[in-house]
Scaffold this motif. Structure first.
Motif, PDB file in Angstrom:
ATOM      1  N   PRO A  28       0.717  -1.339   0.300  1.00  0.00           N
ATOM      2  CA  PRO A  28      -0.197   0.330   0.312  1.00  0.00           C
ATOM      3  C   PRO A  28       0.580   1.147   0.068  1.00  0.00           C
ATOM      4  N   GLU A  29       2.365   1.273   0.097  1.00  0.00           N
ATOM      5  CA  GLU A  29       3.205   2.474  -0.316  1.00  0.00           C
ATOM      6  C   GLU A  29       3.085   3.244  -1.420  1.00  0.00           C
ATOM      7  N   THR A  30       2.424   2.670  -2.005  1.00  0.00           N
ATOM      8  CA  THR A  30       1.871   3.664  -3.578  1.00  0.00           C
ATOM      9  C   THR A  30       0.868   4.306  -3.693  1.00  0.00           C
ATOM     10  N   CYS A  31      -0.015   3.975  -2.881  1.00  0.00           N
ATOM     11  CA  CYS A  31      -1.457   4.542  -2.652  1.00  0.00           C
ATOM     12  C   CYS A  31      -1.437   5.728  -2.663  1.00  0.00           C
ATOM     13  N   ASN A  32      -2.740   6.591  -4.084  1.00  0.00           N
ATOM     14  CA  ASN A  32      -2.537   7.399  -3.400  1.00  0.00           C
ATOM     15  C   ASN A  32      -1.240   8.713  -4.221  1.00  0.00           C
ATOM     16  N   LYS A  33      -0.356   8.155  -4.804  1.00  0.00           N
ATOM     17  CA  LYS A  33       0.683   8.631  -5.055  1.00  0.00           C
ATOM     18  C   LYS A  33       0.915   8.434  -6.288  1.00  0.00           C
ATOM     19  N   ASN A  34       2.043   9.304  -7.378  1.00  0.00           N
ATOM     20  CA  ASN A  34       2.110   8.757  -9.035  1.00  0.00           C
ATOM     21  C   ASN A  34       3.084   7.383  -9.175  1.00  0.00           C
ATOM     22  N   ILE A  35       2.867   7.013  -9.563  1.00  0.00           N
ATOM     23  CA  ILE A  35       3.023   5.574 -10.757  1.00  0.00           C
ATOM     24  C   ILE A  35       4.843   5.176 -11.312  1.00  0.00           C
ATOM     25  N   THR A  36       5.819   5.815 -10.194  1.00  0.00           N
ATOM     26  CA  THR A  36       6.513   5.517 -11.188  1.00  0.00           C
ATOM     27  C   THR A  36       7.597   3.778 -11.496  1.00  0.00           C
ATOM     28  N   PRO A  37       7.628   3.668 -12.308  1.00  0.00           N
ATOM     29  CA  PRO A  37       8.148   2.337 -12.469  1.00  0.00           C
ATOM     30  C   PRO A  37      10.210   2.607 -11.435  1.00  0.00           C
ATOM     31  N   HIS A  38      10.141   0.632 -10.888  1.00  0.00           N
ATOM     32  CA  HIS A  38      10.573   1.308 -10.164  1.00  0.00           C
ATOM     33  C   HIS A  38      12.274   1.231 -10.379  1.00  0.00           C
ATOM     34  N   LYS A  39      12.547   1.334 -11.694  1.00  0.00           N
ATOM     35  CA  LYS A  39      14.008   0.880 -11.991  1.00  0.00           C
ATOM     36  C   LYS A  39      14.308   2.513 -12.290  1.00  0.00           C
ATOM     37  N   GLN A  40      13.008   3.454 -12.039  1.00  0.00           N
ATOM     38  CA  GLN A  40      13.654   4.916 -12.485  1.00  0.00           C
ATOM     39  C   GLN A  40      13.648   5.903 -10.626  1.00  0.00           C
ATOM     40  N   GLN A  41      13.131   4.929  -9.854  1.00  0.00           N
ATOM     41  CA  GLN A  41      12.658   5.841  -8.870  1.00  0.00           C
ATOM     42  C   GLN A  41      14.669   5.762  -8.148  1.00  0.00           C
TER      43      GLN A  41
END
Length: 180
Positions: free
Chosen positions: A166-179
């Motif tokens: 749930p850490e990604t709830c209501n956040k912009n979704i960015t692929p893991h490699k780009q984080q």
């Protein structure tokens, strides 16, 4: 519910004491109740063979205590069943019916849908939750699935959202490699 809570719930439902359950699965009578108490309080976690014996003595499907395949249909149903036990008003089921035109169904358990190639041949059963946080989770999941369908996010972004939920709830979704 934890496995220990399920064991206690089913044992009480069956009217079996901790000692009776412990002896029934092969523990020495002297410490049988103590061992079951440890399981029920999650102080100890029973091994798979012990869980199978407990299920047999309690006369329940072992799927109530052991998930062979995480995410399988049986696992999902067991999760729903236990949520229903823990909070009986949380899950509400309703029958979907085809809408040949306007629908004025008086039955509050029937919901009409417009027939299309996307629907199965037999009317499906729907469910909704009256369980605040689950409602929020399901709503967000619907948003993400709709974003994927509309091409607003990629399949990879959708998967990234699920993998880190749930850490990604209501956040912009960015692929893991780009984080990084």
């Amino acid at each position: 519910m934890t496995v220990g809570e399920k064991i206690k719930f089913i044992r009480n439902f069956r009217g079996i004491t901790q000692k009776e359950l412990g002896v029934g699965i092969g523990f020495d009578e002297k410490g049988a109740d103590n061992r079951i108490a440890q399981y029920e309080t999650n102080y100890r976690v029973p091994k798979k063979n012990t869980l199978l014996q407990i299920a047999k003595v309690l006369d329940v499907n072992p799927l109530n205590l052991i998930s062979e395949v995480s995410g399988s249909a049986e696992d999902i149903m067991q999760t729903f069943f236990w949520l229903d036990e823990d909070n009986p008003a949380a899950i509400n089921l309703f029958q979907l019916v085809r809408n040949p035109g306007k629908c004025n169904a008086s039955d509050d358990t029937a919901v009409c849908y417009n027939d299309s190639d996307d629907w199965p041949a037999h009317p499906p059963v729907g469910l909704w939750f009256k369980y605040g946080i689950v409602d929020d989770f399901m709503r967000e999941w619907l948003v993400r699935k709709n974003e994927l369908k509309a091409g607003e996010i990629t399949r990879e972004e959708y998967l990234e959202w699920k993998l880190n939920w749930p850490e990604t709830c209501n956040k912009n979704i960015t692929p893991h490699k780009q984080q990084k």
